[in-house]
Design a protein around this motif. Structure first.
Motif, PDB file in Angstrom:
ATOM      1  N   ASP A 124      34.847  39.191  40.667  1.00 38.79           N
ATOM      2  CA  ASP A 124      35.798  38.253  41.252  1.00 38.79           C
ATOM      3  C   ASP A 124      36.090  37.217  40.170  1.00 38.79           C
ATOM      4  O   ASP A 124      35.218  36.407  39.827  1.00 38.79           O
ATOM      5  CB  ASP A 124      35.208  37.589  42.500  1.00 38.79           C
ATOM      6  CG  ASP A 124      36.263  36.784  43.245  1.00 38.79           C
ATOM      7  OD1 ASP A 124      37.120  36.163  42.560  1.00 38.79           O
ATOM      8  OD2 ASP A 124      36.253  36.756  44.486  1.00 38.79           O
ATOM      9  N   LEU A 125      37.289  37.280  39.622  1.00 38.10           N
ATOM     10  CA  LEU A 125      37.594  36.441  38.461  1.00 38.10           C
ATOM     11  C   LEU A 125      37.813  34.977  38.842  1.00 38.10           C
ATOM     12  O   LEU A 125      38.017  34.138  37.974  1.00 38.10           O
ATOM     13  CB  LEU A 125      38.808  37.005  37.715  1.00 38.10           C
ATOM     14  CG  LEU A 125      38.556  38.392  37.095  1.00 38.10           C
ATOM     15  CD1 LEU A 125      39.837  38.977  36.512  1.00 38.10           C
ATOM     16  CD2 LEU A 125      37.479  38.330  36.021  1.00 38.10           C
ATOM     17  N   ARG A 126      37.762  34.668  40.143  1.00 36.94           N
ATOM     18  CA  ARG A 126      37.837  33.263  40.546  1.00 36.94           C
ATOM     19  C   ARG A 126      36.498  32.568  40.389  1.00 36.94           C
ATOM     20  O   ARG A 126      36.418  31.348  40.451  1.00 36.94           O
ATOM     21  CB  ARG A 126      38.243  33.146  42.016  1.00 36.94           C
ATOM     22  CG  ARG A 126      39.607  33.720  42.351  1.00 36.94           C
ATOM     23  CD  ARG A 126      39.792  33.730  43.854  1.00 36.94           C
ATOM     24  NE  ARG A 126      38.629  34.372  44.472  1.00 36.94           N
ATOM     25  CZ  ARG A 126      38.245  34.170  45.722  1.00 36.94           C
ATOM     26  NH1 ARG A 126      38.921  33.358  46.505  1.00 36.94           N
ATOM     27  NH2 ARG A 126      37.190  34.791  46.201  1.00 36.94           N
ATOM     28  N   ASN A 128      41.497  44.990  37.123  1.00 39.44           N
ATOM     29  CA  ASN A 128      41.409  45.714  38.398  1.00 39.44           C
ATOM     30  C   ASN A 128      42.350  45.131  39.451  1.00 39.44           C
ATOM     31  O   ASN A 128      42.177  45.362  40.649  1.00 39.44           O
ATOM     32  CB  ASN A 128      39.977  45.759  38.937  1.00 39.44           C
ATOM     33  CG  ASN A 128      39.752  46.935  39.870  1.00 39.44           C
ATOM     34  OD1 ASN A 128      40.283  48.023  39.623  1.00 39.44           O
ATOM     35  ND2 ASN A 128      39.005  46.736  40.929  1.00 39.44           N
ATOM     36  N   GLU A 137      31.792  36.849  51.180  1.00 40.39           N
ATOM     37  CA  GLU A 137      32.720  37.249  50.114  1.00 40.39           C
ATOM     38  C   GLU A 137      32.156  36.991  48.728  1.00 40.39           C
ATOM     39  O   GLU A 137      32.702  37.459  47.734  1.00 40.39           O
ATOM     40  CB  GLU A 137      34.050  36.492  50.245  1.00 40.39           C
ATOM     41  CG  GLU A 137      34.837  36.813  51.507  1.00 40.39           C
ATOM     42  CD  GLU A 137      34.327  36.050  52.730  1.00 40.39           C
ATOM     43  OE1 GLU A 137      33.393  35.233  52.593  1.00 40.39           O
ATOM     44  OE2 GLU A 137      34.852  36.300  53.830  1.00 40.39           O
ATOM     45  N   SER A 173      34.212  45.384  41.078  1.00 39.01           N
ATOM     46  CA  SER A 173      34.820  44.565  40.032  1.00 39.01           C
ATOM     47  C   SER A 173      34.436  43.099  40.204  1.00 39.01           C
ATOM     48  O   SER A 173      34.054  42.646  41.282  1.00 39.01           O
ATOM     49  CB  SER A 173      36.338  44.734  40.019  1.00 39.01           C
ATOM     50  OG  SER A 173      36.880  44.330  41.233  1.00 39.01           O
ATOM     51  N   ASP A 183      45.720  40.321  43.402  1.00 36.17           N
ATOM     52  CA  ASP A 183      44.290  40.414  43.143  1.00 36.17           C
ATOM     53  C   ASP A 183      43.673  41.290  44.231  1.00 36.17           C
ATOM     54  O   ASP A 183      44.103  41.257  45.381  1.00 36.17           O
ATOM     55  CB  ASP A 183      43.671  39.007  43.169  1.00 36.17           C
ATOM     56  CG  ASP A 183      42.278  38.980  42.544  1.00 36.17           C
ATOM     57  OD1 ASP A 183      41.936  39.913  41.785  1.00 36.17           O
ATOM     58  OD2 ASP A 183      41.534  38.017  42.802  1.00 36.17           O
ATOM     59  N   GLN A 184      42.670  42.073  43.866  1.00 37.38           N
ATOM     60  CA  GLN A 184      42.002  42.928  44.838  1.00 37.38           C
ATOM     61  C   GLN A 184      40.572  42.450  45.016  1.00 37.38           C
ATOM     62  O   GLN A 184      39.785  42.482  44.080  1.00 37.38           O
ATOM     63  CB  GLN A 184      42.021  44.386  44.368  1.00 37.38           C
ATOM     64  CG  GLN A 184      41.306  45.319  45.333  1.00 37.38           C
ATOM     65  CD  GLN A 184      41.730  46.769  45.181  1.00 37.38           C
ATOM     66  OE1 GLN A 184      42.840  47.054  44.737  1.00 37.38           O
ATOM     67  NE2 GLN A 184      40.864  47.692  45.535  1.00 37.38           N
ATOM     68  N   ARG A 185      40.270  41.993  46.206  1.00 38.05           N
ATOM     69  CA  ARG A 185      38.900  41.582  46.505  1.00 38.05           C
ATOM     70  C   ARG A 185      38.716  41.564  48.021  1.00 38.05           C
ATOM     71  O   ARG A 185      39.695  41.500  48.767  1.00 38.05           O
ATOM     72  CB  ARG A 185      38.598  40.204  45.904  1.00 38.05           C
ATOM     73  CG  ARG A 185      39.540  39.109  46.305  1.00 38.05           C
ATOM     74  CD  ARG A 185      39.139  37.745  45.764  1.00 38.05           C
ATOM     75  NE  ARG A 185      39.806  36.717  46.523  1.00 38.05           N
ATOM     76  CZ  ARG A 185      41.002  36.206  46.221  1.00 38.05           C
ATOM     77  NH1 ARG A 185      41.651  36.621  45.141  1.00 38.05           N
ATOM     78  NH2 ARG A 185      41.559  35.294  46.996  1.00 38.05           N
ATOM     79  N   ASP A 186      37.464  41.636  48.467  1.00 29.90           N
ATOM     80  CA  ASP A 186      37.136  41.620  49.898  1.00 29.90           C
ATOM     81  C   ASP A 186      37.945  42.658  50.678  1.00 29.90           C
ATOM     82  O   ASP A 186      38.409  42.395  51.780  1.00 29.90           O
ATOM     83  CB  ASP A 186      37.388  40.225  50.512  1.00 29.90           C
ATOM     84  CG  ASP A 186      36.790  39.113  49.684  1.00 29.90           C
ATOM     85  OD1 ASP A 186      35.797  39.383  48.978  1.00 29.90           O
ATOM     86  OD2 ASP A 186      37.324  37.984  49.714  1.00 29.90           O
ATOM     87  N   HIS A 207      42.969  32.548  37.860  1.00 20.90           N
ATOM     88  CA  HIS A 207      42.174  33.766  37.648  1.00 20.90           C
ATOM     89  C   HIS A 207      43.040  34.992  37.381  1.00 20.90           C
ATOM     90  O   HIS A 207      42.510  36.084  37.177  1.00 20.90           O
ATOM     91  CB  HIS A 207      41.264  34.015  38.851  1.00 20.90           C
ATOM     92  CG  HIS A 207      41.999  34.248  40.141  1.00 20.90           C
ATOM     93  ND1 HIS A 207      42.554  33.236  40.877  1.00 20.90           N
ATOM     94  CD2 HIS A 207      42.288  35.384  40.805  1.00 20.90           C
ATOM     95  CE1 HIS A 207      43.138  33.737  41.955  1.00 20.90           C
ATOM     96  NE2 HIS A 207      42.999  35.037  41.922  1.00 20.90           N
TER      97      HIS A 207
END
Lengths: 358, 320
Positions: free
Chosen positions: B109-111, A276, B217, B107, A160-163, A86
């Motif tokens: 989640d590209l996964r 992002n 999530e 944004s 990666d930026q998430r959660d 990803h």
């Protein structure tokens, strides 16, 4: 080209060296006579002329030789460069950021010609002239992140930026201070910082993460970090500890000035617009103790910082065993005079060392 | 610090879509490219409404790969504090405005194996950019979009024409409803849900998904709060050494800016945490409205988010 590139090595015969210009612009990391962790972030929007802060990605006399060393590390161990599936878009982001920055900041060294998706990249110091289609991996010899980081000094963590967290999901790591991308891949910010002593108690990582999550497009940030390395090794990785760790026992009072290097990392942080994600370049600068002590202010301060550093940090940074030998060497320069605040050498205002050099 | 450099833009199109929504398009003033961005990003548009400066966040809805222009769509809010009314009534083609660099708090989640977009009303705008991004990258997606009526269905024609298999539209006035439970039940593993719309819709999607066992999530939402009016109050800013009055119609953040205090911000809607400010002393009650601080922090009296939260009482001293 005004910049002359050194022909030098970071292994075997260690012919690495700093010119007078490189010494003058070395990023001495201590702004006062003592050191403790802090978030110490500032905006990365240029800096004094010819300082390492001036350009978005500093290119210096070590460029070509550092890239040669990176190619050797990657040939021996391809896992030093990894990108989870990803993260490909973030890799293109990084390629774009570096190509645009370098071609604008060093037009005599790098050129970028764009016609829609058709891009041509010219890297004169490395003799590269490639045409490719942006966002089409098949038109490059490597993935986009690997392609551009084989041509850019410093390690690159692409996060990666998430959660509400950052994840070490891609990177090219060949000049690291004893940590492993292959080990940390996929970890979040707190997981990969778990081994750092003292900083957790001070709440530093919680604050640092909050800051990093909010890094905006067009507003990159930077900080300095440091450690010590025996011999000018770029690749001080856990994977190769059996090769370089033993060298720490090879120093003698006669060789400590030449062999012991201060290793400074210029860490920068850029928001990557299309994905992002956040890129965290870690640029390594090396300087021997004997070269550092040519600057009176730095000679005085380096002695005091190394002397007074808490044992936990000296252990974590891997030099507690050699500290007495370093202090014997450094104390001969420290005349006890006060030093000016800030990291700059202040050569015109700081007095010469009052102690006679032995 | 109000962050990155601002961008000077010129309005190149004002396109009324229906009774409530108008699209505004911008190009960089004096030419040149705009920054790329990621789907879901917003920009903060600065307005000069007479003596009143206004800064409202709007989702970028144009193609993230297109650096020549940006587009936003603004829903007129007749009972709001006036930002959207100003856009609708006062902004014309050729006007010069200032906008922020794009910021993305929503944004993709590209996964994800698949992106499931759920929009209500004007909440469609971030998805318009995300759909263009997914189309460019070849990712799998599906949209479920509820509108009050056909007349108010912004961008419905464009979506259903270009993406007949992915775009699903529901009209409230025809009693069409998303069968959410069935929709969630039919998704492949690895699907991420994105919801943008009224608060009730966000809560409904989050609660339903949670009850169906979806991982936290995997559910993403964006809800910008508009600052609400309230009783005027007085604040002492310790670092700036100023005493300021917060008016009925302005936020604490806006009052600080009006007084020349450069306070940090990103979203101006209680979501991002950038404007978090330490409380030094207070006698009175906080009216916390942000999503950033947790309940314990709200109760502690130690922090306030000046973009949306207010105060009622005698003394408030802030570390700013």
């Amino acid at each position: 080209m005004t910049l002359q590139f050194n022909d030098e090595t970071f292994r075997d015969d260690y012919s690495f060296h700093n010119s007078d210009r490189a010494l003058k612009r070395f990023p001495f990391p201590f702004h006062e006579d003592s050191y403790m962790y802090s978030v110490n972030m500032e905006q990365h929007q240029g800096g004094p002329a010819d300082s390492i802060y001036e350009k978005r990605f500093d290119v210096d006399e070590h460029y070509v030789s550092e890239m040669r060393d990176r190619a050797m590390v990657l040939a021996d161990d391809p896992l030093r460069c990894q990108s989870l599936p990803h993260m490909t878009l973030a890799g293109w982001d990084l390629l774009e950021l570096i190509m645009v920055s370098k071609s604008e900041d060093y037009p005599d060294l790098f050129e970028l010609h764009r016609d829609g998706d058709q891009w041509r990249w010219v890297n004169k110091p490395m003799g590269i002239d490639d045409s490719f289609t942006f966002l089409d991996e098949a038109t490059l010899p490597y993935g986009p992140m690997e392609y551009i980081t084989r041509q850019t000094q410093g390690d690159f963590c692409v996060l990666d930026q998430r959660d509400d967290n950052l994840w070490m999901d891609a990177g090219t790591i060949t000049t690291q201070a004893d940590w492993s991308l292959d080990f940390d891949l996929g970890m979040n910010f707190f997981e990969w910082h778990a081994p750092v002593p003292m900083a957790h108690e001070k709440g530093i990582f919680v604050r640092a993460l909050k800051f990093l999550l909010n890094i905006q497009q067009g507003a990159p940030a930077r900080r300095l970090n440091w450690t010590l390395t025996v011999n000018p090794l770029l690749d001080t990785s856990p994977e190769n500890y059996h090769k370089w760790g033993i060298q720490k026992t090879s120093m003698t009072p006669e060789t400590v000035g030449a062999k012991q290097h201060l290793r400074v990392e210029l860490q920068t942080f850029f928001r990557l617009p299309r994905s992002n994600a956040l890129v965290f370049p870690i640029r390594c600068y090396l300087c021997s103790f004997q070269d550092l002590t040519k600057t009176p202010k730095w000679a005085r301060r380096l002695h005091r910082v190394i002397r007074d550093l808490p044992d936990e940090l000296a252990t974590y940074k891997g030099f507690i065993d050699n500290r007495p030998m370093m202090l014997d060497y450094l104390s001969q320069f420290d005349d006890g005079l006060p030093t000016s605040l800030g990291i700059w050498p202040d050569l015109d205002t700081e007095p010469a060392l009052q102690k006679r050099l032995i | 610090m109000s962050g990155a450099q601002k961008i000077a833009v010129t309005v190149t199109a004002v396109v009324p879509l229906n009774d409530l929504v108008t699209r505004f398009e911008f190009r960089r003033t004096g030419g040149g490219l705009l920054p790329t961005f990621s789907g879901g990003a917003h920009t903060v548009v600065e307005m000069r409404d007479g003596d009143t400066p206004r800064m409202n966040p709007y989702s970028l809805m144009s193609d993230p790969m297109d650096q020549t222009s940006y587009a936003i769509s603004v829903r007129r809010d007749d009972v709001g504090r006036g930002g959207s009314l100003f856009m609708h009534n006062n902004v014309a083609v050729g006007d010069e405005m200032v906008i922020s660099n794009p910021v993305n708090l929503f944004s993709l989640d590209l996964r994800a194996k698949k992106q499931l977009f759920i929009a209500g009303g004007i909440g469609i705008t971030p998805f318009l950019a995300q759909i263009k991004q997914m189309e460019r990258l070849g990712g799998r997606w599906e949209l479920h979009y509820t509108c009050r009526s056909e007349a108010l269905g912004s961008y419905v024609d464009e979506l259903t024409t270009q993406h007949p298999n992915e775009a699903n539209v529901y009209y409230d006035d025809q009693d069409q409803r998303i069968d959410l439970k069935a929709l969630l039940d039919g998704q492949p593993i690895g699907t991420h849900i994105y919801v943008c719309g009224p608060k009730g819709m966000i809560d409904w999607v989050r609660n339903t998904a949670a009850a169906e066992g979806w991982p936290r999530e995997g559910i993403h939402y964006e809800e910008f709060l508009a600052p609400q009016s309230g009783k005027p109050f007085e604040v002492k800013l310790a670092i700036s050494n100023k005493v300021i009055q917060v008016g009925e119609q302005e936020s604490l953040l806006e009052a600080m800016e009006r007084s020349g205090v450069d306070a940090p911000y990103l979203c101006r809607g209680g979501a991002c945490g950038q404007c978090e400010t330490r409380v030094i002393d207070y006698t009175g009650n906080f009216i916390h409205r942000d999503h950033w601080l947790d309940d314990a922090e709200h109760a502690s009296g130690e922090k306030i988010m000046p973009c949306v939260s207010r105060f009622e009482g005698k003394t408030l001293v802030l570390d700013r």
